[in-house]
Write an enzyme that holds these catalytic residues in place. Structure first.
Site, short mmCIF file in Angstrom:
data_model
loop_
_atom_site.label_atom_id
_atom_site.label_comp_id
_atom_site.label_asym_id
_atom_site.label_seq_id
_atom_site.Cartn_x
_atom_site.Cartn_y
_atom_site.Cartn_z
N LYS A 24 28.81 -17.10 -45.11
CA LYS A 24 27.76 -16.57 -45.97
C LYS A 24 26.44 -17.18 -45.51
CE LYS A 24 27.76 -14.32 -49.37
NZ LYS A 24 27.57 -12.85 -49.38
N HIS A 39 35.03 -6.06 -49.30
CA HIS A 39 34.11 -7.03 -49.88
C HIS A 39 34.77 -7.76 -51.04
CE1 HIS A 39 30.97 -7.71 -53.07
NE2 HIS A 39 30.41 -8.34 -52.07
#
Lengths: 432, 432
Positions: free
Chosen positions: B203, B330
């Site tokens: 991330k 996701h």
């Protein structure tokens, strides 16, 4: 009540395919005229029965020509053992079994042949039966298994054909001849009177376009509140298509396959406000991107028989919805099993703005017990389940199989009957 | 064994929804850093229990923020009476109930808000429970009801985060701080060691791109056989994105949402060979045509929570397959019910070339009985059914609901924690 549920286990356990029976049949077919010629005296179908270890048998109906039968038999060993819920497994097994076959198609009227399309048609032949099994095992209708009925009855369209009184050398059939404007109007009255159809489709590409334009205009005058379509099966040049479209703007709900191929359709689409529909230039998922990019069509006619089955037809709906295309439904000559499958599918498609096609009124024979499916007020009520909700008429299947054995026809060929009266006939398109 | 099947009727009869219980919960969440700031001390979810007249209850898990809860409660009266198989009816009822709401979204990290997306998220919250009910009634796994398991275990990716040692003013958590290249490599070792992940997602969008590039390069050196991705959540300009892409060409399996919006993504896509993925610029079906036309993305990250449920996710797969796009999955912060749903869905998607995302290793609390779902060798085995195959831990739900009542958080806001240490923080993107 199924054997599985009687055992006290949840009903749907134990639905492995243990065998498949494919019965080719021939049904009497009228001399309906098409761009390619004329329907033969018999149309070929096959009745597919998929048997499971739970004792539940699922029904399906497929094309009945030799290449179709060959592919079905090629795939059967591969699908033994597949679970009735495992549609993905069915696709995988059939794809593997048919890898390397020569592409073929039961009729050029549903587009060009490809291995993908042959696989899709073969998958479909079994997949409908698997859904029938799922439904029988769970006490559910096929439409429930497809996401639920959005409508409890499905609108179908009258399918108007030019036709001869009888096949060459044979007596007139009970429908009589339809060879001009008055004949088409009379045929429409007969079909609307008997079935209550609210929309009318003319199979065109048979006579010079001006005659067919006149027929549409006469239908419009006679049935001002009915939706009208014409489908010349790609038998017009782009130039002819544009000319006809200009003449019929405001009269047609859609114009189906005026010309062959995505580029030609795109050329026509750019020159008319009439939505173009197709079951010829977009017949596999691989065709869609080019059609979208070129704006060639606004309506795709689904047909579970060659799009890969019921689930694939829902996939097609998802793709079309996403790209602003609409769905309608194509028909080849079919009997009651397919009619039930078409109706369950159409019931479960969220947005279906057009009446579906069906050849059903032209068939006087069937393979299911009567009174399950009927067209009333232009609509077919979704059969009560479980599954497809139809019961095989074993005697009828045996009789139609004998007819198949006797008739000698093994592939659809619309040119044969036409050559009997016009030896120079080739069926080459575009003819106009 | 269900009540319905005990009665001797096919098991799936009588599955009308008679009530819905929605329990908002809060779960402890580590201070994971994102483009928008930092995760709050608690993440909000809700446990959805859909009750039927057959006595079967289906489970689902949704966002737990106030707007989500409001929409769920708005929809509940409308879905009373819907049949568990009638997904189309669910969509219709929820759409009608939510017509006219103000668009909202639980986090801008899943794209812009729209009424369609709010409807889709609300449908999804119930739809998963309906599939759970279908499965429990028929003795089938949810993946079977989605077309059958293509794989019996699903690969997931390690989700690497920069993080603080603890939330502002709190003790360090058990994961410790991760604030530099060495920290990311150590975190990857810890996650790979414990779970066997074969692919690693960072991330990003947190630190200046050169630091994150260095982290990816270090991961590549340390894990040369692992697939690598980075997701800066649209926090880079197109110029930065192109620069990073050039640096990381050959190192990444895909680059996720480097920049915001389809036009920006298309600009980047045209300048890199790395496939671009998104869960930010293509988050509804309406986004797809522009993305296809501009070539903005090659991979769409599905998420049943906001795409409209499991069936809609299969629709997304069909659309992507048709247009040559690929699917990955996701994850937002989730618990075991969603983990099961994600796994069943991923098991049934015919082509899934990438490991799915999951936040699961960062959650130390859960709402299901333990040992149903575990990541081993980087994969999660599809839970045995029936349905989702998970059992609610009622005590845990009660405890986490109390935690929800105590914690005071009612909407996700990643900026709050960041402003505690940087009062000037806005979270405005692109920051780099």
């Amino acid at each position: 009540m199924t054997e599985a549920s009687e055992s006290g286990e949840p009903a749907a356990r134990g639905l492995a395919v243990v065998g498949v029976t494919v019965t080719p049949i021939a049904v009497v077919d009228p001399p309906l005229l098409t761009a390619l010629g004329v329907h033969q005296p018999y149309a070929l179908r096959s009745v597919v029965q998929v048997h499971t270890d739970a004792g539940i048998t699922g029904l399906s109906e497929a094309y009945g020509d030799d290449p179709t039968l060959e592919r079905l038999h090629l795939a059967i060993p591969a699908i033994i053992g597949v679970d009735a819920f495992d549609i993905n497994g069915l696709v995988r097994r059939v794809s593997a079994a048919l890898a390397g076959i020569a592409p073929d198609t039961p009729t050029p009227l549903v587009g060009v042949a490809s291995v993908d399309k042959a696989v899709a048609a073969t998958v479909a032949a079994f997949e409908v039966a698997l859904y029938d099994i799922q439904g029988k095992a769970t006490g559910r209708r096929v439409c429930d298994l497809l996401g639920g009925a959005v409508r409890e009855s499905v609108p179908f369209s009258a399918y108007l054909f030019y036709k001869w009184a009888g096949h060459p050398g044979e007596e007139p059939d009970r429908f009589g001849a339809t060879l001009d404007v008055d004949g088409i109007v009379a045929q429409a009255h007969a079909l609307v009177g008997k079935y209550g159809f609210g929309s009318l489709k003319l199979k065109g590409g048979v006579f010079p376009p001006d005659e067919e334009i006149a027929a549409i205009e006469a239908l419009h005058d006679e049935f001002p509140d009915h939706q009208l379509r014409i489908d010349p099966n790609g038998n017009w040049t782009t130039r002819t298509s544009i000319r006809v479209a200009h003449r019929l703007a405001g009269t047609l709900e859609y114009l189906e396959d005026p010309t062959d191929g995505i580029p030609g359709m795109a050329t026509v689409a750019a020159r008319t406000s009439i939505p173009l529909a197709t079951n010829m230039c977009v017949t596999t998922f691989a065709d869609i991107p080019e059609a979208v990019a070129t704006g060639a069509v606004r309506i795709v006619l689904s047909d579970h028989h060659f799009w890969g089955g019921l689930r694939a037809s829902l996939d097609l709906d998802a793709v079309c919805s996403t790209f602003g295309l609409e769905l309608s439904m194509h028909s080849n000559t079919h009997l009651g099993i397919s009619f039930a499958a078409m109706t369950h599918l159409a019931a479960a498609i969220p947005t279906l703005p057009y009446a579906c096609d069906t050849h059903s009124p032209w068939q006087i024979e069937n393979v299911i017990e009567p009174n399950t499916i009927a067209i009333r007020d232009g609509r077919v009520a979704v059969p009560n389940g479980p599954g497809l909700g139809v019961t095989l008429d074993e005697d009828a299947v045996a009789r139609l199989h004998e007819q198949y054995q006797r008739c000698g026809i093994r592939r659809r060929d619309d040119s044969i009957g036409m050559r009997a009266v016009d030896p120079s006939w080739t069926g080459a398109r575009p003819r106009f």
